[in-house]
Write a protein that holds these residues in place. Structure first.
Motif, PDB file in Angstrom:
ATOM      1  N   UNK A 122      34.869  52.535  44.408  1.00  0.00           N
ATOM      2  CA  UNK A 122      35.057  52.173  42.997  1.00  0.00           C
ATOM      3  C   UNK A 122      34.156  53.011  42.096  1.00  0.00           C
ATOM      4  N   UNK A 123      34.375  52.915  40.787  1.00  0.00           N
ATOM      5  CA  UNK A 123      33.629  53.749  39.847  1.00  0.00           C
ATOM      6  C   UNK A 123      32.144  53.392  39.822  1.00  0.00           C
ATOM      7  N   UNK A 124      31.770  52.240  40.326  1.00  0.00           N
ATOM      8  CA  UNK A 124      30.354  51.881  40.384  1.00  0.00           C
ATOM      9  C   UNK A 124      29.613  52.681  41.452  1.00  0.00           C
ATOM     10  N   UNK A 125      30.356  53.321  42.382  1.00  0.00           N
ATOM     11  CA  UNK A 125      29.728  54.045  43.477  1.00  0.00           C
ATOM     12  C   UNK A 125      30.016  55.543  43.472  1.00  0.00           C
ATOM     13  N   UNK A 162      43.280  50.380  37.954  1.00  0.00           N
ATOM     14  CA  UNK A 162      42.910  49.072  38.488  1.00  0.00           C
ATOM     15  C   UNK A 162      44.178  48.347  38.899  1.00  0.00           C
ATOM     16  N   UNK A 163      44.204  47.832  40.117  1.00  0.00           N
ATOM     17  CA  UNK A 163      45.365  47.095  40.600  1.00  0.00           C
ATOM     18  C   UNK A 163      45.370  45.691  39.993  1.00  0.00           C
ATOM     19  N   UNK A 164      46.562  45.276  39.497  1.00  0.00           N
ATOM     20  CA  UNK A 164      46.694  43.949  38.898  1.00  0.00           C
ATOM     21  C   UNK A 164      47.802  43.169  39.605  1.00  0.00           C
ATOM     22  N   UNK A 165      47.542  41.914  39.879  1.00  0.00           N
ATOM     23  CA  UNK A 165      48.574  40.977  40.334  1.00  0.00           C
ATOM     24  C   UNK A 165      48.370  39.683  39.545  1.00  0.00           C
ATOM     25  N   UNK A 166      49.316  38.754  39.608  1.00  0.00           N
ATOM     26  CA  UNK A 166      49.112  37.483  38.885  1.00  0.00           C
ATOM     27  C   UNK A 166      47.893  36.702  39.360  1.00  0.00           C
ATOM     28  N   UNK A 167      47.406  36.995  40.579  1.00  0.00           N
ATOM     29  CA  UNK A 167      46.312  36.203  41.143  1.00  0.00           C
ATOM     30  C   UNK A 167      45.061  37.018  41.437  1.00  0.00           C
ATOM     31  N   UNK A 171      38.852  46.174  41.758  1.00  0.00           N
ATOM     32  CA  UNK A 171      37.850  46.971  41.077  1.00  0.00           C
ATOM     33  C   UNK A 171      38.511  48.200  40.463  1.00  0.00           C
ATOM     34  N   UNK A 172      37.786  48.855  39.569  1.00  0.00           N
ATOM     35  CA  UNK A 172      38.296  50.077  38.958  1.00  0.00           C
ATOM     36  C   UNK A 172      37.935  51.272  39.840  1.00  0.00           C
TER      37      UNK A 172
END
Length: 351
Positions: A122-125, A162-167, A171-172
């Protein structure tokens, strides 16, 4: 071994070959060298299984069994008080890449085709740093392609996803796109599509040479021209993908069909609504009106759909290559000193 500290990974690309750009299917075939490097505090030899790696993923590579040849070298880094070393990873990809082509100005369009890279970190690393001054197109890639003109400058775009699902929301992750700048050679389309369509449309004026009393002959000439123009429309469609907008070539072909239909409609209208004398008297004025419309339409097409896009192509291809600042002076990068996958075997990398 993973680290929670954000690593800076420098990346540059060398386009060794661009053998085919498929407009219909939105993809291109190529041979690309990707060179990435980062600082680390390892001792001894580098081991991918034990030491940190950027875990690069090539998002737009569409080959199922793409083979990536990889070499890793460890170079001393003397500008760091912590005695770190620079890990340099050379990767070669030969395969097919997907690319969304914007062809509204077809056949005078310009494109950016390239490699879309992300990471499993992720972008934090991880943080991507594109070294634009080291990117270029090899002369071999330019010589072996007769459909496109090239600029050796490579552009870089940054983004995140960033992956999005209803639930669930993931991470970005970072994205970097390294693009080759290309412009389509339009001579083939001018001589084989636009010029024949212009000549076919021009034959509509032949209908006015028939005797005004023989309206059926005029209608027959218009019908033949209209059917030929529609047939050209289907031929043009074979060169373009299914897109939700019209290209300049679409506009020209549809404009030709509309113009022929207007002339056809005039002759058909005159049979029922005008007597023969009035029709004959109006003939020269209607011919002049259609002639002026035809001329003005083509002048506008030449200016806005040919001259201006061609000028944009020339400017696009004449961009000055990226320079870097060295000792407060701009110096062009010597391309022959930059290393791709093969050159890294015999030459020494200079940090």
């Amino acid at each position: 071994m993973s680290s929670a500290i954000q690593k800076e990974v420098e990346i540059y690309v060398i386009f060794c070959k661009l053998t085919s750009v498929n407009t219909l299917q939105g993809k291109f075939e190529g041979e690309v060298d990707i060179v990435s490097s980062w600082l680390d505090n390892i001792h001894g030899n580098y081991d991918r299984d034990r030491h940190w790696n950027p875990e690069l993923v090539y998002e737009n590579s569409i080959d199922k069994d793409v083979k990536i040849r990889t070499r890793v070298e460890v170079k001393p880094h003397n500008n760091d008080e912590h005695q770190s070393v620079r890990i340099v990873q050379y990767q070669k990809i030969i395969g097919t890449f997907s690319e969304w082509l914007h062809i509204r100005q077809f056949p005078f369009d310009v494109q950016k085709i390239g490699v879309l890279i992300t990471s499993l970190h992720p972008i934090s690393r991880i943080k991507f740093i594109g070294k634009q001054e080291y990117c270029y197109l090899a002369q071999k890639a330019i010589r072996e392609n007769d459909t496109w003109d090239f600029n050796q400058t490579v552009s870089i775009n940054y983004s995140t996803y960033q992956e999005h699902t209803p639930y669930l929301r993931s991470q970005q992750y970072p994205l970097i796109k390294l693009n080759a700048l290309i412009a389509r050679k339009s001579q083939f389309y001018l001589t084989n599509l636009i010029l024949p369509l212009f000549l076919v449309t021009s034959t509509i004026f032949v209908s006015f040479t028939h005797d005004p009393a023989a309206v059926s002959s005029r209608l027959s000439a218009c019908a033949t021209t209209l059917l030929t123009s529609i047939n050209f429309r289907f031929v043009i469609h074979n060169y373009l993908p299914n897109i939700p907008y019209s290209t300049y070539l679409d506009m020209y072909s549809m404009g030709s069909i509309v113009f022929i239909t207007m002339v056809f409609g005039w002759h058909a209208y005159s049979i029922k609504q005008l007597d023969k004398l009035t029709y004959a008297q109006l003939d020269i004025y209607i011919l002049s009106l259609f002639g002026a419309t035809f001329l003005i339409g083509h002048v506008m097409f030449i200016i806005f759909a040919w001259i201006l896009p061609k000028r944009r192509q020339r400017l696009f291809l004449k961009k000055i290559p990226q320079t870097i600042m060295t000792s407060d002076e701009k110096q062009l990068i010597e391309l022959e000193h930059l290393l791709g996958y093969e050159r890294s075997i015999d030459k020494k990398v200079v940090d």
